[in-house]
Motif scaffolding. Sequence first.
Motif, PDB file in Angstrom:
ATOM      1  N   SER A  14      59.101 -48.189 -43.833  1.00 24.10           N
ATOM      2  CA  SER A  14      60.271 -47.349 -43.553  1.00 24.10           C
ATOM      3  C   SER A  14      60.888 -46.947 -44.894  1.00 24.10           C
ATOM      4  CB  SER A  14      61.279 -48.089 -42.672  1.00 24.10           C
ATOM      5  OG  SER A  14      61.721 -49.259 -43.293  1.00 24.10           O
ATOM      6  N   HIS A  15      61.262 -45.682 -45.000  1.00 22.07           N
ATOM      7  CA  HIS A  15      61.666 -45.128 -46.289  1.00 22.07           C
ATOM      8  C   HIS A  15      62.708 -44.038 -46.101  1.00 22.07           C
ATOM      9  CE1 HIS A  15      58.474 -42.636 -44.635  1.00 22.07           C
ATOM     10  NE2 HIS A  15      58.976 -41.625 -45.317  1.00 22.07           N
ATOM     11  N   ALA A  16      63.471 -43.785 -47.168  1.00 20.06           N
ATOM     12  CA  ALA A  16      64.443 -42.690 -47.184  1.00 20.06           C
ATOM     13  C   ALA A  16      64.493 -42.152 -48.605  1.00 20.06           C
ATOM     14  CB  ALA A  16      65.821 -43.217 -46.786  1.00 20.06           C
ATOM     15  N   LEU A  46      66.651 -43.792 -43.262  1.00 19.08           N
ATOM     16  CA  LEU A  46      65.413 -44.583 -43.181  1.00 19.08           C
ATOM     17  C   LEU A  46      64.631 -44.235 -41.914  1.00 19.08           C
ATOM     18  CD1 LEU A  46      67.002 -47.885 -44.385  1.00 19.08           C
ATOM     19  CD2 LEU A  46      64.927 -46.903 -45.398  1.00 19.08           C
ATOM     20  N   HIS A  47      63.320 -44.143 -42.050  1.00 20.59           N
ATOM     21  CA  HIS A  47      62.466 -43.767 -40.905  1.00 20.59           C
ATOM     22  C   HIS A  47      61.025 -44.123 -41.231  1.00 20.59           C
ATOM     23  CE1 HIS A  47      62.075 -40.475 -43.772  1.00 20.59           C
ATOM     24  NE2 HIS A  47      60.898 -40.208 -43.219  1.00 20.59           N
ATOM     25  N   VAL A  48      60.184 -44.126 -40.200  1.00 23.04           N
ATOM     26  CA  VAL A  48      58.728 -44.121 -40.409  1.00 23.04           C
ATOM     27  C   VAL A  48      58.249 -42.728 -39.992  1.00 23.04           C
ATOM     28  CG1 VAL A  48      58.174 -46.580 -40.248  1.00 23.04           C
ATOM     29  CG2 VAL A  48      58.457 -45.263 -38.142  1.00 23.04           C
ATOM     30  N   ASP A  49      57.221 -42.221 -40.669  1.00 21.94           N
ATOM     31  CA  ASP A  49      56.783 -40.854 -40.406  1.00 21.94           C
ATOM     32  C   ASP A  49      56.014 -40.745 -39.091  1.00 21.94           C
ATOM     33  OD1 ASP A  49      57.909 -39.958 -42.718  1.00 21.94           O
ATOM     34  OD2 ASP A  49      56.032 -39.748 -43.833  1.00 21.94           O
ATOM     35  N   ALA A  50      56.198 -39.588 -38.438  1.00 23.65           N
ATOM     36  CA  ALA A  50      55.422 -39.255 -37.232  1.00 23.65           C
ATOM     37  C   ALA A  50      55.277 -37.740 -37.239  1.00 23.65           C
ATOM     38  CB  ALA A  50      56.163 -39.699 -35.978  1.00 23.65           C
TER      39      ALA A  50
HETATM   40 FE   LIG Z   1      59.176 -39.612 -44.439  1.00 20.54          FE
END
Ligand SMILES: [Fe+2]
Length: 313
Positions: free
Chosen positions: A261-263, A137-141
């Motif tokens: 947040s997504h994976a 899981l993460h938020v994009d950067a």
């Molecule tokens: Fe992503």
Amino acid sequence: MAKKIVVENREWEKKENKFKYCEALENGNILFFDAPPFPFPQDEIDFLLKQKQGGSAARKNIAYKPQIDKITNHDTKDPASALRLKEILSNYSKRVTEFLSVLLSPYAKQWKHDYASFRPFQEKGRKLRLRARNDLLHVDAFPTRPLHGSRILRFFTNINPTENRVWNTSDDFAELAKHFAGKVPVPQSPGYDLLSRLTRKMKFFARKAGVKVPLRSPYDQFMLQMHNFLKENQQFQQNCHKDRWEFPPLSCWAVFTDQVSHAALSGQYALEQTFIIPQKALLCPEKSPVCVLERLSGRNLVDTELLQKQLHL
Ligand SMILES: [Fe+2]
């Protein structure tokens, strides 16, 4: 938590829905379409499905850059098939853009049309270094292209004829920032001290000399740190609340991936088109990650001087 907003029956054509879908996205939801809302010829899909997964699963996705009409990270030795691949990705990019210009018309005049990508790899079990893993899981950067508070909006299509693309989502950026405040340091405001002013000056000179140094604002630095912190945080990955999403064959979805947040847990063969939405185009800018973070930290996190330099250098 992100809600699924089903878009159907050409509802986007109704005048009263002009702002509905932008608002739904800015509230941290996912727009879902059970089939592509634009023509997608079967021969194009068949060609993409024939693209073999390369020898190294650590390879990046194939990217299409609409501004220069080029594909990158494609290793075919056959020029005719490279040309066909570029043509199909260009067609996809144009059709998504044309459709979203109607669905998300409040953004269309101000967005930056960013890269499209083709993801031919099976996400389940894909061997990537930890910070590049899609199944955490993460938020994009963006590490090399600072955004200075602009947003990352992504439109996806699962072209796999039989397999769902499976995601997990968890809390949105505002919740995560509140929860992890203090654990991920918030950089100082631009030009806060002598060292940061000197560093900025050196970067200006480097860019003038043709060296591609990213001019990151404190916001960009934070988002990169947050991206890495979440992926490296085993406790969060294991224990946080999760919602499972199944995106069936030929379905499409759109989401602000810097907020939700997504994976990507499994699935093979997806297409994606990215749009960069500037702060001034948003309907609810107060919900954007940069505003959330500025409120939490009491600091100005966008360096307007850097932004101007970036635009002009
Ligand atoms: Fe992503």
